[in-house]
Design an enzyme around this catalytic site. Structure first.
Site, short mmCIF file in Angstrom:
data_model
loop_
_atom_site.label_atom_id
_atom_site.label_comp_id
_atom_site.label_asym_id
_atom_site.label_seq_id
_atom_site.Cartn_x
_atom_site.Cartn_y
_atom_site.Cartn_z
N PHE A 135 27.08 27.07 -8.68
CA PHE A 135 25.78 26.87 -8.03
C PHE A 135 24.90 28.07 -8.34
CE2 PHE A 135 22.63 27.28 -4.69
CZ PHE A 135 22.08 26.01 -4.68
N ASP A 220 26.40 36.10 -11.25
CA ASP A 220 25.51 35.66 -10.17
C ASP A 220 26.16 36.10 -8.87
OD1 ASP A 220 24.29 34.32 -8.10
OD2 ASP A 220 24.20 32.38 -9.11
N LYS A 249 20.20 36.41 -1.16
CA LYS A 249 20.78 36.29 0.18
C LYS A 249 20.84 37.65 0.91
CE LYS A 249 22.83 31.84 -0.30
NZ LYS A 249 23.18 31.32 -1.62
C1 LIG Z 1 22.36 30.60 -2.64
C2 LIG Z 1 22.70 30.84 -4.07
C3 LIG Z 1 21.74 30.76 -5.09
C4 LIG Z 1 20.32 30.33 -4.82
O1 LIG Z 1 19.63 31.23 -4.03
P1 LIG Z 1 18.24 30.76 -3.37
O2 LIG Z 1 17.74 31.99 -2.68
O3 LIG Z 1 18.55 29.64 -2.44
O4 LIG Z 1 17.36 30.33 -4.48
C5 LIG Z 1 22.12 31.08 -6.37
N1 LIG Z 1 23.38 31.44 -6.65
C6 LIG Z 1 24.33 31.54 -5.71
C7 LIG Z 1 25.70 31.98 -6.09
C8 LIG Z 1 24.04 31.23 -4.38
O5 LIG Z 1 24.98 31.28 -3.45
#
Ligand SMILES: *Cc1c(COP(=O)(O)O)cnc(C)c1O
Length: 395
Positions: A135, A220, A249
């Site tokens: 994700f 990420d 986050k």
């Molecule tokens: C939540 C998340 C995203 C997206 O972040 P947003 O601030 O919602 O755009 C991307 N990568 C990972 C691993 C995430 O947990």
């Protein structure tokens, strides 16, 4: 007493099912709804509120910065963004930072930087190998980079150039490498997929492979970064140094802030390639700096590790007693496999009894409390979970 119907909820675009609750106040690990009911929160804005709800550090940073300078324009330097970037660089293997407003936007930046680097150094290579169940966000490119089941057919056509490998299977990555490949991108722990961990061995092998083949390694860390796993960044557990990292986050502790970090040799944006109206604004950067200082305070990350171990032990005990599945994760990003598709029922029962949990998959519960959650709050959550399991698994 307020009713849910007192709020004009129909003016909001319908995008998901929400329980009939309106949250009106938060403090630490606790939230209060419209009717004054209190909830122990182990979702924390989706692993966002690193220091819990409305912590004094963030309130003070916001108030002070709001009274000083909110946004001089991204065309000028400002002090809070420079300070936060320097602190991130001091405590990571990266030399440069670009601030963004969401995890997806930070990942877009990482994708652009890798593609630019491919144009410069790899004859126009642009493919970024990503992983099944990954994700990376909800923009078109980050959706294309994601491996979320059910997204294949959504908003077609996708952005090309994101072949999918299998997590913890090096051969599956090797087989996808060709002249068009520029990078490999992954989450150290796939959070939205249900807390699926890349092993430290796999991360080390991936670093060796990408080095050997002249490819960039992008992590990420939107969910795993900023202390969530007990280290400041998740990649540290494997002892590797990636080329690019994204944060989101927790870095904002609840406000919109994200970051793209890169090693000097990877930084190849030319003037005009990258930017954004709110990027690096002092108001959010000041909050990020306050959050980072709190995480770097002596003993804070050891506390995350200790609370994580307590949570893991407690979940493992519940799993043994009730014949459930595995407990996965690291630090304060943990999951419990229920061994059956009971996640939604457990979440609903827990909520009705004042406990907020998340079920990212029908058979999985995810736990992402504030990083400063107390030992007592973890015990309270475990007791509440036990009650919810007793009530729902018996049915
Ligand atoms: C939540 C998340 C995203 C997206 O972040 P947003 O601030 O919602 O755009 C991307 N990568 C990972 C691993 C995430 O947990």
């Amino acid at each position: 007493m307020m009713q849910v119907s007192d709020f004009p909820l129909n003016a909001l675009m319908e995008i998901t099912t929400r329980p009939p609750l309106v949250f009106v106040r938060g403090e630490g690990s606790w939230l209060w709804d419209h009717a004054g009911r209190r909830y122990l929160d182990f979702i924390q804005g989706w692993a966002v509120n690193a220091l819990g709800h409305c912590p004094p550090e963030i309130r003070a940073a916001l108030a002070e910065q709001a009274a000083t300078l909110i946004n001089p324009s991204p065309a000028f330097w400002n002090a809070p963004s420079a300070r936060l970037a320097q602190r991130l660089v001091d405590h990571s293997c990266f030399q440069r930072v670009f601030f963004a407003n969401s995890g997806a936007e930070a990942n877009e930046g990482a994708i652009k930087l890798a593609r630019k680097w491919g144009t410069r150094h790899r004859g126009g290579a642009y493919e970024i190998i990503t992983f099944d169940h990954a994700f990376h966000g909800r923009t078109l490119a980050t959706m294309s980079a994601s491996g979320k089941p059910g997204w294949d057919a959504l908003f077609e056509p996708k952005v090309p150039g994101f072949p999918k490998a299998t997590l913890n299977d090096l051969g599956s990555v090797e087989r996808l490498i060709n002249d068009r490949t520029v990078a490999v991108m992954l989450e150290p722990i796939q959070g939205e997929a249900g807390v699926l961990c890349a092993t430290d061995d796999f991360l080390r092998a991936l670093r060796a492979l990408t080095h050997a083949r002249g490819l960039l390694l992008i992590v990420d860390e939107v969910q795993t970064g900023m202390g969530r796993t007990g280290r400041l960044f998740g990649y540290e557990h494997a002892g590797i140094e990636p080329d690019i990292m994204t944060l989101g986050k927790g870095i904002g502790g609840g406000v919109p802030l994200a970051a793209l970090l890169a090693r000097e040799a990877t930084c190849c944006f030319e003037h005009g390639d990258q930017g954004g109206t709110y990027n690096g604004n002092p108001l959010m950067a000041a909050v990020g700096a306050a959050v980072l200082e709190a995480l770097l305070a002596p003993g804070f990350l050891q506390g995350v590790t200790a609370r994580g171990e307590q949570l893991e032990r407690g979940l493992a005990a519940l799993s043994r007693q009730r014949g459930l599945g595995e407990v996965r994760g690291r630090g304060l990003l943990m999951a419990l496999d229920l061994g059956r598709d009971a996640g939604a029922k457990v979440v609903e029962h827990a909520r009705a009894n004042g406990l907020l949990l998340n079920s990212p998959r029908p058979n999985t519960l995810r736990f992402m409390p504030a990083l400063n959650v107390s030992a007592e709050e973890i015990e309270l959550m475990l007791a509440g979970l036990d009650g919810a399991l007793a009530a729902t698994l018996a049915q």
